[in-house]
Design an enzyme around this catalytic site. Structure first.
Site, short mmCIF file in Angstrom:
data_model
loop_
_atom_site.label_atom_id
_atom_site.label_comp_id
_atom_site.label_asym_id
_atom_site.label_seq_id
_atom_site.Cartn_x
_atom_site.Cartn_y
_atom_site.Cartn_z
N ARG A 285 11.67 17.81 9.06
CA ARG A 285 10.50 18.54 8.52
C ARG A 285 9.59 17.54 7.80
O ARG A 285 10.01 16.93 6.82
CB ARG A 285 11.00 19.62 7.55
CG ARG A 285 9.93 20.51 6.98
CD ARG A 285 10.56 21.56 6.06
NE ARG A 285 9.56 22.46 5.54
CZ ARG A 285 8.81 22.21 4.47
NH1 ARG A 285 8.95 21.09 3.80
NH2 ARG A 285 7.90 23.10 4.07
N LYS B 173 9.00 13.31 -0.75
CA LYS B 173 9.70 13.90 -1.90
C LYS B 173 9.84 12.92 -3.06
O LYS B 173 9.78 11.71 -2.89
CB LYS B 173 11.06 14.45 -1.46
CG LYS B 173 10.86 15.73 -0.64
CD LYS B 173 12.05 16.63 -0.55
CE LYS B 173 11.63 17.94 0.12
NZ LYS B 173 12.73 18.76 0.55
#
Ligand code: 9MG
Length: 281
Positions: free
Chosen positions: A258, A224
């Site tokens: 995840r 991210k």
């Protein structure tokens, strides 16, 4: 210790952190540039992630990266349903469907999906009803401030953690009102979803505070931009930071992580499990 009941009498044991491998069936996915858009490539990738140590495959047909545009219902169905059907012919693995559309949830479950992963926490039309209809399907409720197209413009909180917990309490109550048992729910504070750099790292540092809800927790930090912005790294240079962040979350109580990089995450979590639960070989 949590255990999720799944369709067809199966269970997902959350005693030690489990890996959810990301399978993008999206042409504009931010981290693989659409490499896995073609259905057959997505299926090959999915089966490979299982070999690498994923216990859940998260299949998504709509990119939720900041600025992503909406995808029509038919387009999303065309992307994900053939992938789920093809995986199902080859494996009894646990499949989650990453969607916020009620009809996609429904068709994905009919095609063999076991878990709903909704970044909009069942707030879109018809989603609560579909979740209520399939009483053996767990649901991940993620926190997001705003919508993907605009969420990173100016995220603002007076008290980040309390506001996320209060959001969870509201969504849990909405679920329970429709008969969706609390034991079916997984909570995810949503790294990168309507959060500034400071918010994301506050979330990481205080992840343990969500344990007070006494429910399974999911953390998604893989590649991210919180790492890109902190370290000035491109997407493909964020592996070490992603693994470090995920390990912190595991240590602070995350039950499902995840990730894109399943093999590397699996090594890290095996080290974590050996230190926390002992070595069995
Ligand atoms: C679909 N998706 C993208 N990022 C995610 C995250 O952090 N958590 C969950 N549950 N889903 C995500």
């Amino acid at each position: 210790m949590f255990q999720l009941s799944l369709p067809r009498g199966r269970t997902l044991d959350l005693q030690s952190p489990q890996i959810m491998g990301i399978v993008n069936a999206t042409p504009d996915s931010f981290s693989d540039g659409g490499k896995f858009y073609k259905n057959d490539s997505a299926v090959i990738q999915a089966l490979d992630l299982l070999e690498q140590g994923a216990s859940v495959l998260d299949i998504g047909g709509e990119s939720t990266r900041p600025g992503a545009t909406d995808v029509s219902l038919n387009e999303e169905l065309d992307r994900v349903i053939p992938v789920i059907e093809a995986i199902r012919t080859q494996s009894d693995c646990v499949i989650s469907i990453d969607t916020s559309k009620a009809e996609v949830m429904k068709q994905a479950i009919h095609a063999g999906a076991d878990i709903i992963n909704d970044v909009r926490a069942l707030q879109e039309e018809g989603c609560l009803e579909v979740a209520a209809e399939f009483s053996d399907v767990p649901i991940c409720l993620m926190h997001m401030q705003g919508q993907p197209r605009t969420m990173q413009a100016a995220p603002k909180y007076d008290h980040l953690i309390n506001e996320i917990i209060s959001f969870f309490e509201t969504r849990i109550a909405a679920c329970e009102k429709l008969g969706i048992a609390r034991t079916r729910l997984i909570l995810d504070p949503g790294f990168g979803f309507g959060k500034s750099l400071q918010h994301n790292f506050e979330l990481l540092g205080k992840f343990n505070q969500f344990s007070e809800l006494n429910m399974p927790l999911l953390a998604g930090l893989s590649r991210k931009s919180m790492f890109g912005n902190l370290l000035n790294r491109d997407t493909n240079e964020r592996l070490a930071a992603s693994l470090g962040g995920a390990l912190l979350c595991a240590q602070k109580g995350a039950h499902i992580i995840r990730v894109h990089d399943v093999r590397e995450m699996s090594d890290v979590l095996q080290v974590w499990a050996a230190a926390n639960h002992g070595v069995t070989k």
